[in-house]
Design a protein around this motif. Sequence first.
Motif, mmCIF file in Angstrom:
data_model
loop_
_atom_site.group_PDB
_atom_site.id
_atom_site.type_symbol
_atom_site.label_atom_id
_atom_site.label_comp_id
_atom_site.label_asym_id
_atom_site.label_seq_id
_atom_site.Cartn_x
_atom_site.Cartn_y
_atom_site.Cartn_z
ATOM 1 N N UNK A 187 0.833 -1.208 0.000
ATOM 2 C CA UNK A 187 0.000 0.000 0.000
ATOM 3 C C UNK A 187 0.865 1.256 0.000
ATOM 4 N N UNK A 188 1.944 1.230 0.792
ATOM 5 C CA UNK A 188 2.828 2.397 0.883
ATOM 6 C C UNK A 188 3.485 2.690 -0.465
ATOM 7 N N UNK A 189 3.880 1.632 -1.188
ATOM 8 C CA UNK A 189 4.471 1.819 -2.514
ATOM 9 C C UNK A 189 3.424 2.349 -3.482
ATOM 10 N N UNK A 190 2.206 1.835 -3.368
ATOM 11 C CA UNK A 190 1.114 2.308 -4.217
ATOM 12 C C UNK A 190 0.878 3.803 -4.031
ATOM 13 N N UNK A 191 0.949 4.258 -2.784
ATOM 14 C CA UNK A 191 0.770 5.690 -2.509
ATOM 15 C C UNK A 191 1.835 6.506 -3.233
ATOM 16 N N UNK A 192 3.066 6.039 -3.221
ATOM 17 C CA UNK A 192 4.148 6.771 -3.913
ATOM 18 C C UNK A 192 3.917 6.793 -5.423
ATOM 19 N N UNK A 276 12.180 8.848 -3.527
ATOM 20 C CA UNK A 276 13.433 9.149 -2.828
ATOM 21 C C UNK A 276 13.239 10.041 -1.606
ATOM 22 N N UNK A 277 12.009 10.463 -1.385
ATOM 23 C CA UNK A 277 11.773 11.404 -0.280
ATOM 24 C C UNK A 277 11.145 10.703 0.911
ATOM 25 N N UNK A 278 11.440 11.210 2.097
ATOM 26 C CA UNK A 278 10.772 10.741 3.316
ATOM 27 C C UNK A 278 9.626 11.659 3.697
#
Length: 280
Positions: A187-192, A276-278
């Motif tokens: 899910x976190x990758x999908x958000x990016x 690449x960003x936090x």
Amino acid sequence: MKWRGRRGSRNIEDRRSSSGAKAGSIGGVGVIAVLLIGYFLGIDVTPLLQDTAQPSGTPAELTQADQEAGEFVSVTLADTEEVWAQLFRSQLGREYRPATLVLFKDVTQSPCGGASGATGPFYCPADRKAYLDTAFFTVLEDRLGARGDFAAAYVVAHEIAHHVQNELGILGQANQLRQQSSPADSNAISVRIELQADCLSGVWARTAAQTFGTIDRSDFEEAVNAARQIGDDTLQSAAGQRPMPHTFTHGSAEQRSRWFVTGLQSGQIAACDTFSTNDL
């Protein structure tokens, strides 16, 4: 947004006259309810519709509104083609290969699975095509409060931005990582992925405004509002849920609108590196 009478794209695959279906046991009102569940919760309810949708036996009839929506999408797609060809040459030193956009009504098929109004617009990297039931524009305006031509243009631009990601090799790498990840990490990758597409939509909007002179500040505001209205937290709240960030797949309203503005203000593809960003 000024679009009437302008050049349309040749890369439209119009399936609307052959995608007629009629509701089975659920009934018309029930189908609408099922569709809204899909929109608000981000759930693909195509299987529910396939169980109750039957071929009508006759081609779907295109209304005047359908015809206008098709013309609008065609013009918007043509604008994306010209802008991304320009940006690929000037910023990346390479050629842009345009996507095909499939227009359908009710249900159709894609290599990525069944498509219906319940899935919402989506891009399938397997055939390099974006899929859109223009009825989503009505939901966008009437149910989600995202009004205006440029809100609809933002939807088209967002799906084409996924094609840009695919052309750059980003989408394939990200989806491969998702397959190897836990549900939460996926899910976190999908958000990016989605936030980058929002940013790229902003890059397109800036360049389109400069190139064609058909977009003004109020149009930008419509797109920013649309990005807010389809944030995961906004949709979960509208569905009567408490927003749960670990379940987000597209990003919050604040994130989606902010990344669109990032692209809009910079006009640079490089400004859209959400991986690449936090600080999403």
